[in-house]
Design an enzyme around this catalytic site. Structure first.
Site: not given
Ligand code: GAL
Length: 667
Positions: A150, A309
């Site tokens: 990110e 994700e």
């Molecule tokens: C995303 C990130 C993950 C994890 C997730 C939950 O933004 O890529 O590493 O932090 O949020 O907080």
């Protein structure tokens, strides 16, 4: 990219093997297999584990995980760990830690605690990534690479250190050549801001009063370029060792980096989709905003994307969101697929027992014992896997394009005019109206080809170049239909006000057939517009239009400009150019789109207008797959259209809460 390389990869999980005892890995792998997993992303935050001391690399734990996972036929995405530089590096080079807008240093203890231009950081990344790529490039179970994590996240007000300042000066020198040119383009004659040399220019930290909009625009463009360069630094190393795909996980409408630019350095785009975020009530999340983020992701590379994700439980760090209702996790994953995901990776496999993310929930709870999330996603994955195989690579064929421009976003973030105005929100509101009518939309950059679209919507084209002006004129001239909106053509590319006539200036005046002699910033007032003899709410802004060759479609219903045109249409060449001089309510926009939809072939189908039900399609050469997603908490009835055949045997014309029906249509 050759899509066949990932034909059999449809679902995955984000896994942190170093958080768990090795004895547990087998159990995890067995449960993942039963869940239907094909791919696992690992290693993106574990620098200190794999280089515990400077120069001492030990990837044996990753080797072991990959070996075990390959017994289950899982493929691996390997993340480079530059989002979490280790403590030994920070101790040796404290200047790696970034400086914020107020000039304060941010310290070790979270993540992203690094300046992306820092030479020491880059050197250590260089060494790590060389070793990492060399070590894993021949491993047949490694499917591909994710660089960092990110990029742009947490860097909203970073970094203003000396190194970034130096890089900014170089970037400016490259852009302007001479300091005199910069002075002219920045309008530094104002408030005695003239520079004699590039070395007088600073990274624009906090000032006493308002800042120079041209300077800040360049700073934002520089920050975006720096991130792209940071990514390229690592991708070029990996490509020396490996020809496997490189991806990066984007964050929808996050704006620190121009995703169209970053996408150019990727084989495929990934995105992180968290519909729950920290919201206490999902009713406050517009389905269309979730859909818009997905469509933007598809648009950045004009190809299907991955979700790297996908929310798989309650979201939360120190504060938590609501628990997703039964069916909702699957619905959201299904929405990601419907809008173009070729693979969905769930974040995260199991709730973490350490760190700030203890309450960002995963598929398994802290106990590791499968519960509701696991069972629901298992059913979903098993049901959708065969379909995923069929739709891989399939894209929607949309006739409407919405322009999303990072430059406009930056310029209007610098000067939003009205405290409640946001360029991105405006873009999402236009998208929302099309979404409510089930008219599918592609997001385009200003550089995209427009010619395949019947309608282009380009909200607030505030910064206008000759090239862009010509492009819009040419598109309409050739028969396209274009909607431009309030505050278009106001400034040049350097964020300086245009003066070549009344707004919207230059060729836009001719294209739109209007002149804007006056405007009103609607502070603390709700206005009205009269359209087809009905009053509708408008807010934020009122451009008072005088007609040259255009015809009025709506007039203002309030203030001293009551009766003056607010929405117009102008015939130009073989096409039409519309102008909306205000911020319309959703009702007005829907009415307006219906009106122009009669003119353009937009396939408006009233049978599909069911509140809270989204219809989305992807198609290959022979078949269109239509997803009907019920976002409601109640069952809805719906009659499928002619030619639509049930894809799932068990589906009926009643769609239960959070259920997805899929239909096939032969083409
Ligand atoms: C995303 C990130 C993950 C994890 C997730 C939950 O933004 O890529 O590493 O932090 O949020 O907080």
């Amino acid at each position: 990219m050759n899509l066949s390389a990932y034909e059999k990869i449809h679902f995955g999980v984000d896994y942190y093997p170093e958080h768990w005892p090795k004895e547990r890995w087998k159990k995890d792998a067995t449960l993942m297999k039963e869940l239907g997993i094909d791919v696992i992303r690992i290693a993106e935050f574990s620098w200190s584990k794999y280089e515990p001391e400077e120069g001492k690399y030990d990837f044996s734990l990753i080797d072991e995980v990959i070996e075990l996972m390959s017994e289950y036929e899982f493929k691996i995405i390997l993340g480079t760990p530059s989002a979490a530089p280790p403590a030994w590096l920070i101790k040796k080079y404290p200047d790696v830690q970034p400086i914020d807008y107020e000039g304060k240093r941010r310290h070790f203890g979270g993540r992203h605690h690094a300046c992306q231009s820092n030479k020491h950081l880059r050197d250590y990344i260089d060494k790590y990534v060389n070793r990492f790529a060399d070590h894993f490039s021949d491993n047949e179970n490694v499917f591909g690479w994710q660089i960092d994590n990110e990029l742009g996240n947490s860097h909203g007000d970073l970094c203003y250190c000396d190194s970034c300042q130096e890089e900014f000066r170089k970037w400016l020198k490259n852009k302007y050549g001479t300091i005199n040119e910069l002075n002219e383009k920045w309008g530094t004659v104002f408030w005695s801001q003239g520079y004699r040399d590039f070395d007088e220019i600073i990274a624009p930290k906090i000032t006493v009063t308002g800042r120079n909009p041209s300077q800040i625009l360049d700073w934002k463009l520089f920050c975006s370029d720096l991130i792209v360069d940071f990514h390229k630094h690592q991708s070029s190393i990996i490509r020396r060792y490996s020809d496997k795909p490189i991806t990066h996980n984007f964050m929808g409408f996050a704006n620190k980096v121009n995703y169209f630019d970053l996408a150019e350095d990727l084989e495929f785009v990934s995105h992180d989709q968290y519909p729950g975020l920290f919201h206490t009530d999902f009713l406050h999340v517009r389905n269309s905003d979730l859909a818009a983020a997905l469509d933007l992701m598809r648009g950045t590379k004009k190809q299907p994307y991955w979700i790297m994700e996908q929310q798989s439980g309650i979201t939360g760090w120190e504060i938590m969101g609501r628990s997703p209702k039964p069916g909702q996790l699957s619905l959201w994953a299904g929405q990601s697929i419907a809008h173009g995901a070729d693979c969905v990776v769930f974040f995260r496999w199991r709730n973490c027992i350490y760190g700030t993310e203890q309450y960002w929930h995963g598929i398994l709870p802290h106990s590791g014992i499968p519960g509701r999330n696991y069972n629901e996603l298992k059913e979903f994955i098993n049901k959708f896997k065969p379909l995923m195989e069929k739709i891989k690579g399939a894209m929607p064929q949309n006739k409407v394009g919405i322009v999303f421009s990072y430059n406009q976003e930056y310029a209007l973030e610098i000067q939003p005019h009205h405290p409640d105005f946001s360029y991105t929100e405006q873009v999402k509101n236009y998208y929302n109206a099309f979404h409510s009518l089930n008219i599918p939309v592609d997001f385009l950059s200003e550089d995209s080809d427009f010619e395949n679209y019947n309608l282009i919507v380009a909200p607030s084209q505030y910064l206008m170049s000759d090239k862009l002006e010509d492009k819009y004129c040419e598109y309409v001239n050739q028969g396209g239909q274009l909607i431009l909106t309030m505050r278009s053509g106001v400034k040049d590319e350097n964020n300086i006000c245009r003066t070549s006539g009344s707004l919207p200036c230059g060729r836009l005046t001719e294209l739109l057939g209007i002149e804007i002699l006056e405007y009103d910033c609607l502070r603390d007032v709700l206005g009205t517009v009269v359209f087809e003899n009905k009053n509708y709410d408008v807010d934020i802004w009122a451009d008072i239009l005088s007609l040259r060759t255009a015809k009025e479609l709506a007039t203002y219903g309030f203030e001293y400009y009551q009766g003056e045109p607010s929405i117009t249409v102008n015939e130009f060449g073989r096409g039409k150019a519309y102008y909306i001089g205000t911020n319309p309510s959703k009702e007005l926009l829907i009415k307006f789109i219906k009106l122009i939809g009669e003119d353009i072939d937009l396939n408006l189908n009233s049978k599909l207008l069911i509140d809270g039900v989204e219809f989305v399609s992807r198609q290959d050469e022979n078949t269109e797959y239509i997803f009907a997603l019920n976002h409601n908490e109640k069952t809805v009835s719906f009659e499928r259209l002619e030619g639509w055949v049930d894809y799932f045997e068990e589906q009926s014309s009643k769609i239960k809460p959070y259920q997805i029906n899929v239909y096939k249509k032969s083409l």
